[in-house]
Write a protein that holds these residues in place. Sequence first.
Motif, PDB file in Angstrom:
ATOM      1  N   ALA A 216      82.239  71.581   9.511  1.00 43.37           N
ATOM      2  CA  ALA A 216      81.217  71.834  10.532  1.00 43.37           C
ATOM      3  C   ALA A 216      81.717  71.397  11.900  1.00 43.37           C
ATOM      4  O   ALA A 216      82.429  70.394  12.031  1.00 43.37           O
ATOM      5  CB  ALA A 216      79.929  71.102  10.178  1.00 43.37           C
ATOM      6  N   GLU A 217      81.325  72.155  12.926  1.00 40.46           N
ATOM      7  CA  GLU A 217      81.751  71.836  14.287  1.00 40.46           C
ATOM      8  C   GLU A 217      81.198  70.507  14.780  1.00 40.46           C
ATOM      9  O   GLU A 217      81.727  69.918  15.728  1.00 40.46           O
ATOM     10  CB  GLU A 217      81.363  72.969  15.243  1.00 40.46           C
ATOM     11  CG  GLU A 217      79.913  73.356  15.237  1.00 40.46           C
ATOM     12  CD  GLU A 217      79.605  74.455  14.235  1.00 40.46           C
ATOM     13  OE1 GLU A 217      78.739  75.290  14.535  1.00 40.46           O
ATOM     14  OE2 GLU A 217      80.212  74.490  13.146  1.00 40.46           O
ATOM     15  N   LYS A 218      80.134  70.020  14.117  1.00 40.46           N
ATOM     16  CA  LYS A 218      79.560  68.739  14.491  1.00 40.46           C
ATOM     17  C   LYS A 218      80.575  67.597  14.380  1.00 40.46           C
ATOM     18  O   LYS A 218      80.475  66.591  15.091  1.00 40.46           O
ATOM     19  CB  LYS A 218      78.344  68.441  13.602  1.00 40.46           C
ATOM     20  CG  LYS A 218      77.643  67.135  13.906  1.00 40.46           C
ATOM     21  CD  LYS A 218      76.461  66.905  12.970  1.00 40.46           C
ATOM     22  CE  LYS A 218      75.795  65.573  13.262  1.00 40.46           C
ATOM     23  NZ  LYS A 218      74.640  65.323  12.367  1.00 40.46           N
ATOM     24  N   LEU A 219      81.560  67.747  13.510  1.00 42.17           N
ATOM     25  CA  LEU A 219      82.555  66.693  13.311  1.00 42.17           C
ATOM     26  C   LEU A 219      83.378  66.417  14.564  1.00 42.17           C
ATOM     27  O   LEU A 219      83.921  65.326  14.734  1.00 42.17           O
ATOM     28  CB  LEU A 219      83.501  67.067  12.162  1.00 42.17           C
ATOM     29  CG  LEU A 219      82.901  67.161  10.765  1.00 42.17           C
ATOM     30  CD1 LEU A 219      83.963  67.635   9.784  1.00 42.17           C
ATOM     31  CD2 LEU A 219      82.344  65.822  10.337  1.00 42.17           C
ATOM     32  N   PHE A 220      83.512  67.420  15.435  1.00 48.01           N
ATOM     33  CA  PHE A 220      84.401  67.280  16.585  1.00 48.01           C
ATOM     34  C   PHE A 220      83.670  67.408  17.914  1.00 48.01           C
ATOM     35  O   PHE A 220      84.252  67.816  18.909  1.00 48.01           O
ATOM     36  CB  PHE A 220      85.527  68.314  16.497  1.00 48.01           C
ATOM     37  CG  PHE A 220      86.497  68.033  15.388  1.00 48.01           C
ATOM     38  CD1 PHE A 220      87.618  67.254  15.607  1.00 48.01           C
ATOM     39  CD2 PHE A 220      86.278  68.534  14.113  1.00 48.01           C
ATOM     40  CE1 PHE A 220      88.507  66.985  14.587  1.00 48.01           C
ATOM     41  CE2 PHE A 220      87.164  68.275  13.081  1.00 48.01           C
ATOM     42  CZ  PHE A 220      88.283  67.496  13.317  1.00 48.01           C
ATOM     43  N   THR A 221      82.395  67.047  17.946  1.00 44.64           N
ATOM     44  CA  THR A 221      81.676  66.977  19.207  1.00 44.64           C
ATOM     45  C   THR A 221      82.134  65.726  19.957  1.00 44.64           C
ATOM     46  O   THR A 221      82.714  64.809  19.360  1.00 44.64           O
ATOM     47  CB  THR A 221      80.158  66.906  18.969  1.00 44.64           C
ATOM     48  OG1 THR A 221      79.865  65.773  18.135  1.00 44.64           O
ATOM     49  CG2 THR A 221      79.651  68.178  18.316  1.00 44.64           C
ATOM     50  N   PRO A 222      81.885  65.652  21.293  1.00 40.27           N
ATOM     51  CA  PRO A 222      82.310  64.467  22.058  1.00 40.27           C
ATOM     52  C   PRO A 222      81.778  63.157  21.496  1.00 40.27           C
ATOM     53  O   PRO A 222      82.407  62.115  21.652  1.00 40.27           O
ATOM     54  CB  PRO A 222      81.754  64.753  23.463  1.00 40.27           C
ATOM     55  CG  PRO A 222      81.705  66.249  23.541  1.00 40.27           C
ATOM     56  CD  PRO A 222      81.331  66.708  22.156  1.00 40.27           C
ATOM     57  N   ARG A 223      80.609  63.202  20.856  1.00 41.29           N
ATOM     58  CA  ARG A 223      80.036  61.982  20.269  1.00 41.29           C
ATOM     59  C   ARG A 223      80.113  62.010  18.741  1.00 41.29           C
ATOM     60  O   ARG A 223      79.228  61.489  18.060  1.00 41.29           O
ATOM     61  CB  ARG A 223      78.585  61.836  20.728  1.00 41.29           C
ATOM     62  CG  ARG A 223      78.454  61.520  22.219  1.00 41.29           C
ATOM     63  CD  ARG A 223      77.010  61.431  22.649  1.00 41.29           C
ATOM     64  NE  ARG A 223      76.345  62.724  22.615  1.00 41.29           N
ATOM     65  CZ  ARG A 223      75.063  62.921  22.924  1.00 41.29           C
ATOM     66  NH1 ARG A 223      74.313  61.881  23.277  1.00 41.29           N
ATOM     67  NH2 ARG A 223      74.535  64.125  22.872  1.00 41.29           N
ATOM     68  N   ALA A 224      81.168  62.609  18.224  1.00 40.38           N
ATOM     69  CA  ALA A 224      81.274  62.777  16.772  1.00 40.38           C
ATOM     70  C   ALA A 224      81.531  61.472  16.041  1.00 40.38           C
ATOM     71  O   ALA A 224      81.242  61.347  14.866  1.00 40.38           O
ATOM     72  CB  ALA A 224      82.392  63.771  16.455  1.00 40.38           C
ATOM     73  N   GLY A 225      82.107  60.475  16.726  1.00 40.50           N
ATOM     74  CA  GLY A 225      82.356  59.203  16.056  1.00 40.50           C
ATOM     75  C   GLY A 225      83.714  59.132  15.400  1.00 40.50           C
ATOM     76  O   GLY A 225      84.750  59.242  16.059  1.00 40.50           O
ATOM     77  N   VAL A 226      83.731  58.991  14.062  1.00 35.73           N
ATOM     78  CA  VAL A 226      84.955  58.620  13.365  1.00 35.73           C
ATOM     79  C   VAL A 226      85.952  59.761  13.170  1.00 35.73           C
ATOM     80  O   VAL A 226      87.154  59.533  13.079  1.00 35.73           O
ATOM     81  CB  VAL A 226      84.608  58.016  11.979  1.00 35.73           C
ATOM     82  CG1 VAL A 226      83.886  56.690  12.154  1.00 35.73           C
ATOM     83  CG2 VAL A 226      83.772  58.985  11.151  1.00 35.73           C
ATOM     84  N   TRP A 227      85.480  61.008  13.102  1.00 33.65           N
ATOM     85  CA  TRP A 227      86.378  62.085  12.686  1.00 33.65           C
ATOM     86  C   TRP A 227      87.488  62.408  13.674  1.00 33.65           C
ATOM     87  O   TRP A 227      88.645  62.559  13.267  1.00 33.65           O
ATOM     88  CB  TRP A 227      85.574  63.344  12.325  1.00 33.65           C
ATOM     89  CG  TRP A 227      85.388  63.451  10.846  1.00 33.65           C
ATOM     90  CD1 TRP A 227      84.312  63.034  10.130  1.00 33.65           C
ATOM     91  CD2 TRP A 227      86.317  63.962   9.898  1.00 33.65           C
ATOM     92  NE1 TRP A 227      84.490  63.263   8.788  1.00 33.65           N
ATOM     93  CE2 TRP A 227      85.727  63.841   8.619  1.00 33.65           C
ATOM     94  CE3 TRP A 227      87.587  64.515   9.998  1.00 33.65           C
ATOM     95  CZ2 TRP A 227      86.359  64.241   7.454  1.00 33.65           C
ATOM     96  CZ3 TRP A 227      88.218  64.928   8.834  1.00 33.65           C
ATOM     97  CH2 TRP A 227      87.615  64.787   7.587  1.00 33.65           C
ATOM     98  N   PRO A 228      87.237  62.545  14.979  1.00 37.56           N
ATOM     99  CA  PRO A 228      88.346  62.852  15.880  1.00 37.56           C
ATOM    100  C   PRO A 228      89.464  61.809  15.840  1.00 37.56           C
ATOM    101  O   PRO A 228      90.653  62.154  15.833  1.00 37.56           O
ATOM    102  CB  PRO A 228      87.679  62.896  17.257  1.00 37.56           C
ATOM    103  CG  PRO A 228      86.262  63.277  16.967  1.00 37.56           C
ATOM    104  CD  PRO A 228      85.938  62.588  15.681  1.00 37.56           C
ATOM    105  N   GLY A 229      89.087  60.526  15.807  1.00 34.44           N
ATOM    106  CA  GLY A 229      90.106  59.478  15.732  1.00 34.44           C
ATOM    107  C   GLY A 229      90.906  59.548  14.448  1.00 34.44           C
ATOM    108  O   GLY A 229      92.134  59.375  14.450  1.00 34.44           O
TER     109      GLY A 229
END
Length: 397
Positions: A216-229
């Motif tokens: 889901a695109e929610k994983l990589f929103t600016p405020r997604a939290g743990v996933w982008p890192g």
Amino acid sequence: MSSSEGTHGRDPRSKPASTPAPKQQAKRPYSVFCVFWGAFRVLKYAALALLVPGILNYAVLNRENALLLPQDGVQYNIGWNQKIFLQCKGNGTPTVILDAPIGETSDVWQLVQPLVSKHTSVCTYDRAGLGYSDRPYENTTLYAVDSSPAARDRDRTTPYTVERMVDDLNRLLNYASNQPKPLILVSSDYSTVVSRFYTLLYEQDVVGLLLINPMAEKLFTPRAGVWPGYWYGHVVPHVHAVYLSGLLGFSRLGLILGLIKPVELPADERPVPNEVTLRKKHFLCQPKHLSSVVDEYRHVATSMDQLRTLYSVKPFPEHVDITIATYNQPLPDLPPDLQDAWSEGVETLRQVLHPKARHISISAADHTVFYTKPHVIANAIVDMAMRLRSHLISPKA
């Protein structure tokens, strides 16, 4: 004889008593030379150890590439001599298009495709750069003789993002191979982004989506939290290390020594077809394929931004039948906070973006589901195809 007599009576040809110091000085240049020579030999053998596996790997790759190409597949020219690999089987409509998970080739569908082909036409393909498909052009106008507007428009999209992938798929299905319509798009994790983006742009072509464990695109929103890192701090560096291992030929050595397994399956599962295993080994050692895998992973966040933008300006077509398939157990080796974020993203997809979507849960499944439970996946595809075929024949039913 006195000491003075002894001194004066010494043979003038004899060496003076203080000779040790010059001998030590004479040894120093020789010792330094030995150190440098030894270091040179170590570096020489180290260079050979680094270069020889890579050279041998390239020699083997050239021979394997032609031998392992599936005989019933075709490399279609989608424009400007860029070729995309497509393999179709069966007859009937709707036409099912199988899109592999991120970084994978069409081989993941080799156990599913024959089962579906008994009921309808079904095709698999390799996204640009993966498997037997050419890498995308960074500058298409260089390959366009007339510098056509289509080439300039294409260069406005970034290779390895969902915009370019969907343009590739459209050219492949509608111009290069001219597949019968309508389509059912079947995809998994990241490729579900491609399926949804394609449906938004070419809604007249698509009647059904089967989204397996969707990302889901929610994983990589600016405020997604743990996933982008986690993605850019752990996953992408790991994939890049796999690429370097393949480039230097170390993956080939690991496969020969049994240190690397091309497909990890439980011991009680039936083995993967030999030709699939051989191609998996080949692509683990193929720098062109592996560099494209790295590029797919690197551009995930950009693709998610592109999908969010398209959803914000265009409603999803209501006529498209959607089924979301999820696994009923946690993904392996994924920390609980990341697993929770993934599950929340899937729930947002089901409850907010596509509330009318059907849902099926696949028991005891993970990323190897295409090999361990091909009948479950095939049955879900065939059920959708038969349901939509009935509707196409008698729309009022």
